[in-house]
Design a protein around this motif. Sequence first.
Motif, PDB file in Angstrom:
ATOM      1  N   ASP A  66      33.680  42.460  39.259  1.00 34.28           N
ATOM      2  CA  ASP A  66      33.801  42.653  37.811  1.00 34.28           C
ATOM      3  C   ASP A  66      33.701  44.139  37.463  1.00 34.28           C
ATOM      4  O   ASP A  66      34.381  44.959  38.064  1.00 34.28           O
ATOM      5  N   CYS A  67      32.814  44.501  36.522  1.00 36.44           N
ATOM      6  CA  CYS A  67      32.727  45.896  36.069  1.00 36.44           C
ATOM      7  C   CYS A  67      32.228  46.832  37.162  1.00 36.44           C
ATOM      8  O   CYS A  67      32.479  48.046  37.120  1.00 36.44           O
ATOM      9  N   TYR A  68      31.525  46.292  38.153  1.00 39.09           N
ATOM     10  CA  TYR A  68      30.960  47.134  39.213  1.00 39.09           C
ATOM     11  C   TYR A  68      32.053  47.894  39.955  1.00 39.09           C
ATOM     12  O   TYR A  68      31.856  49.039  40.375  1.00 39.09           O
ATOM     13  N   ASN A  69      33.223  47.267  40.095  1.00 39.84           N
ATOM     14  CA  ASN A  69      34.334  47.932  40.786  1.00 39.84           C
ATOM     15  C   ASN A  69      34.750  49.225  40.081  1.00 39.84           C
ATOM     16  O   ASN A  69      35.145  50.199  40.729  1.00 39.84           O
ATOM     17  N   TYR A  70      34.664  49.235  38.758  1.00 38.46           N
ATOM     18  CA  TYR A  70      35.085  50.409  38.000  1.00 38.46           C
ATOM     19  C   TYR A  70      34.077  51.548  38.156  1.00 38.46           C
ATOM     20  O   TYR A  70      34.458  52.718  38.177  1.00 38.46           O
ATOM     21  N   GLY A  71      32.808  51.198  38.282  1.00 38.40           N
ATOM     22  CA  GLY A  71      31.821  52.218  38.614  1.00 38.40           C
ATOM     23  C   GLY A  71      32.099  52.822  39.982  1.00 38.40           C
ATOM     24  O   GLY A  71      31.969  54.042  40.171  1.00 38.40           O
ATOM     25  N   LEU A  72      32.527  51.976  40.915  1.00 42.54           N
ATOM     26  CA  LEU A  72      32.857  52.475  42.254  1.00 42.54           C
ATOM     27  C   LEU A  72      34.103  53.353  42.238  1.00 42.54           C
ATOM     28  O   LEU A  72      34.210  54.293  43.038  1.00 42.54           O
ATOM     29  N   VAL A  73      35.040  53.085  41.333  1.00 39.49           N
ATOM     30  CA  VAL A  73      36.176  54.003  41.152  1.00 39.49           C
ATOM     31  C   VAL A  73      35.654  55.360  40.681  1.00 39.49           C
ATOM     32  O   VAL A  73      36.025  56.410  41.216  1.00 39.49           O
ATOM     33  N   ALA A  74      34.774  55.342  39.683  1.00 38.66           N
ATOM     34  CA  ALA A  74      34.248  56.591  39.127  1.00 38.66           C
ATOM     35  C   ALA A  74      33.460  57.395  40.151  1.00 38.66           C
ATOM     36  O   ALA A  74      33.409  58.622  40.078  1.00 38.66           O
ATOM     37  N   SER A  75      32.874  56.709  41.126  1.00 38.59           N
ATOM     38  CA  SER A  75      32.088  57.397  42.157  1.00 38.59           C
ATOM     39  C   SER A  75      32.876  57.689  43.425  1.00 38.59           C
ATOM     40  O   SER A  75      32.302  58.156  44.411  1.00 38.59           O
ATOM     41  N   GLY A  76      34.176  57.388  43.429  1.00 35.55           N
ATOM     42  CA  GLY A  76      35.018  57.774  44.549  1.00 35.55           C
ATOM     43  C   GLY A  76      34.979  56.850  45.749  1.00 35.55           C
ATOM     44  O   GLY A  76      35.279  57.274  46.869  1.00 35.55           O
ATOM     45  N   HIS A  77      34.653  55.571  45.541  1.00 36.56           N
ATOM     46  CA  HIS A  77      34.607  54.615  46.655  1.00 36.56           C
ATOM     47  C   HIS A  77      35.769  53.625  46.634  1.00 36.56           C
ATOM     48  O   HIS A  77      36.148  53.095  47.677  1.00 36.56           O
ATOM     49  N   VAL A  78      36.306  53.347  45.453  1.00 27.94           N
ATOM     50  CA  VAL A  78      37.446  52.446  45.266  1.00 27.94           C
ATOM     51  C   VAL A  78      38.540  53.243  44.569  1.00 27.94           C
ATOM     52  O   VAL A  78      38.251  54.091  43.720  1.00 27.94           O
ATOM     53  N   ASP A  79      39.800  52.972  44.930  1.00 27.37           N
ATOM     54  CA  ASP A  79      40.918  53.758  44.395  1.00 27.37           C
ATOM     55  C   ASP A  79      41.653  53.092  43.251  1.00 27.37           C
ATOM     56  O   ASP A  79      42.103  53.770  42.322  1.00 27.37           O
ATOM     57  N   ILE A  80      41.815  51.777  43.317  1.00 27.81           N
ATOM     58  CA  ILE A  80      42.624  51.050  42.329  1.00 27.81           C
ATOM     59  C   ILE A  80      41.913  49.755  41.957  1.00 27.81           C
ATOM     60  O   ILE A  80      41.399  49.052  42.834  1.00 27.81           O
ATOM     61  N   VAL A  81      41.890  49.425  40.681  1.00 28.96           N
ATOM     62  CA  VAL A  81      41.494  48.091  40.230  1.00 28.96           C
ATOM     63  C   VAL A  81      42.599  47.575  39.316  1.00 28.96           C
ATOM     64  O   VAL A  81      43.069  48.295  38.437  1.00 28.96           O
ATOM     65  N   VAL A  82      43.023  46.353  39.553  1.00 30.14           N
ATOM     66  CA  VAL A  82      44.045  45.708  38.730  1.00 30.14           C
ATOM     67  C   VAL A  82      43.478  44.382  38.238  1.00 30.14           C
ATOM     68  O   VAL A  82      42.993  43.578  39.043  1.00 30.14           O
ATOM     69  N   GLU A  83      43.513  44.159  36.930  1.00 31.56           N
ATOM     70  CA  GLU A  83      42.979  42.925  36.360  1.00 31.56           C
ATOM     71  C   GLU A  83      43.872  42.434  35.221  1.00 31.56           C
ATOM     72  O   GLU A  83      44.643  43.204  34.645  1.00 31.56           O
ATOM     73  N   ALA A  84      43.713  41.156  34.891  1.00 28.18           N
ATOM     74  CA  ALA A  84      44.402  40.557  33.746  1.00 28.18           C
ATOM     75  C   ALA A  84      43.424  39.633  33.030  1.00 28.18           C
ATOM     76  O   ALA A  84      42.417  39.215  33.594  1.00 28.18           O
ATOM     77  N   GLY A  85      43.730  39.337  31.781  1.00 31.45           N
ATOM     78  CA  GLY A  85      42.912  38.399  31.026  1.00 31.45           C
ATOM     79  C   GLY A  85      41.610  38.971  30.518  1.00 31.45           C
ATOM     80  O   GLY A  85      40.717  38.208  30.129  1.00 31.45           O
ATOM     81  N   LEU A  86      41.477  40.290  30.478  1.00 28.19           N
ATOM     82  CA  LEU A  86      40.244  40.885  29.983  1.00 28.19           C
ATOM     83  C   LEU A  86      40.243  40.930  28.451  1.00 28.19           C
ATOM     84  O   LEU A  86      41.283  41.031  27.816  1.00 28.19           O
ATOM     85  N   LYS A  87      39.056  40.873  27.890  1.00 26.20           N
ATOM     86  CA  LYS A  87      38.874  41.031  26.448  1.00 26.20           C
ATOM     87  C   LYS A  87      38.289  42.409  26.178  1.00 26.20           C
ATOM     88  O   LYS A  87      37.860  43.100  27.091  1.00 26.20           O
ATOM     89  N   LEU A  88      38.260  42.787  24.912  1.00 20.44           N
ATOM     90  CA  LEU A  88      37.799  44.123  24.554  1.00 20.44           C
ATOM     91  C   LEU A  88      36.423  44.419  25.132  1.00 20.44           C
ATOM     92  O   LEU A  88      36.174  45.511  25.655  1.00 20.44           O
ATOM     93  N   HIS A  89      35.515  43.450  25.058  1.00 15.88           N
ATOM     94  CA  HIS A  89      34.170  43.703  25.575  1.00 15.88           C
ATOM     95  C   HIS A  89      34.145  43.852  27.092  1.00 15.88           C
ATOM     96  O   HIS A  89      33.176  44.371  27.646  1.00 15.88           O
ATOM     97  N   ASP A  90      35.211  43.396  27.777  1.00 13.08           N
ATOM     98  CA  ASP A  90      35.291  43.542  29.229  1.00 13.08           C
ATOM     99  C   ASP A  90      35.738  44.934  29.662  1.00 13.08           C
ATOM    100  O   ASP A  90      35.402  45.372  30.761  1.00 13.08           O
ATOM    101  N   PHE A  91      36.552  45.609  28.821  1.00 12.65           N
ATOM    102  CA  PHE A  91      37.133  46.875  29.302  1.00 12.65           C
ATOM    103  C   PHE A  91      36.798  48.106  28.479  1.00 12.65           C
ATOM    104  O   PHE A  91      36.985  49.237  28.947  1.00 12.65           O
ATOM    105  N   ALA A  92      36.279  47.957  27.256  1.00 10.72           N
ATOM    106  CA  ALA A  92      36.082  49.132  26.404  1.00 10.72           C
ATOM    107  C   ALA A  92      35.151  50.157  27.040  1.00 10.72           C
ATOM    108  O   ALA A  92      35.422  51.362  27.003  1.00 10.72           O
TER     109      ALA A  92
END
Length: 256
Positions: free
Chosen positions: A184-210
Amino acid sequence: MTPRDLALANRLADVAGAAIRPLFRGEWSEERKADRSYVTEADRAAEAAMRALIEAERAEDGIIGEEYGTRNEGAGRQWVLDPIDGTTSFIAGRPIFGTLIALLQDGWPVLGVIDQPIAGERWVGRIGEGTTFNGKPTKVRTCKDMGEAVLGTTTPHQFGGEDVDAFMGVAKSVAERKIIYGGDCYNYGLVASGHVDIVVEAGLKLHDFAALVPVVEGAGGTMSDWQGNPLDSESDGRVIALGDPARLEDVLEAMG
């Protein structure tokens, strides 16, 4: 956005964590909502604690919460709250869920927090400023070739219809053993810290991605919808997060 906003966002994460930690791997109630997703006692307690703090200190601001809805809908400044992003992980006792806190100004995310209250990990991002991880600056990494990229998504089951083909196009362009599921959101933190390069998702709501947008972009990455457009309150819930913005065209091409 002011230093007081940043301080409040951190306090919101603190009170949410204080509500969540005693219930993690403990005894709590759960139920299914109308959309068939799960909600737990911890989700509701964390959001209630955050809303009470905002209402006490920023009564004029709006609130958009996953569990308790919208307050002051027409406000130019709105706090967007997801008390537990990754409720299934919380239920399973996996500490890779997170509390998401965003501040929108006229529909655009300008401040975001990803807080993992069990591991004690917190990413804070501000548009125009750098992202921090536990108070220290953090950065994305360069990814010169799609074949070397680490790709993450919460679950392939979130994709339906043509979305499946789009995601599989990206999956086929990276190394098979560098695809991770869950987070879930943890992957995006890992992008910000340079451990993951790409995250692709669908079906998110505003509270999921803002909250994710300022965190990823403050670290030097980029977030967009599946057409490459910036994310705002009107986005359709199909999102791409990239550590290296140079790979956006490659991802869009792979999606077909």
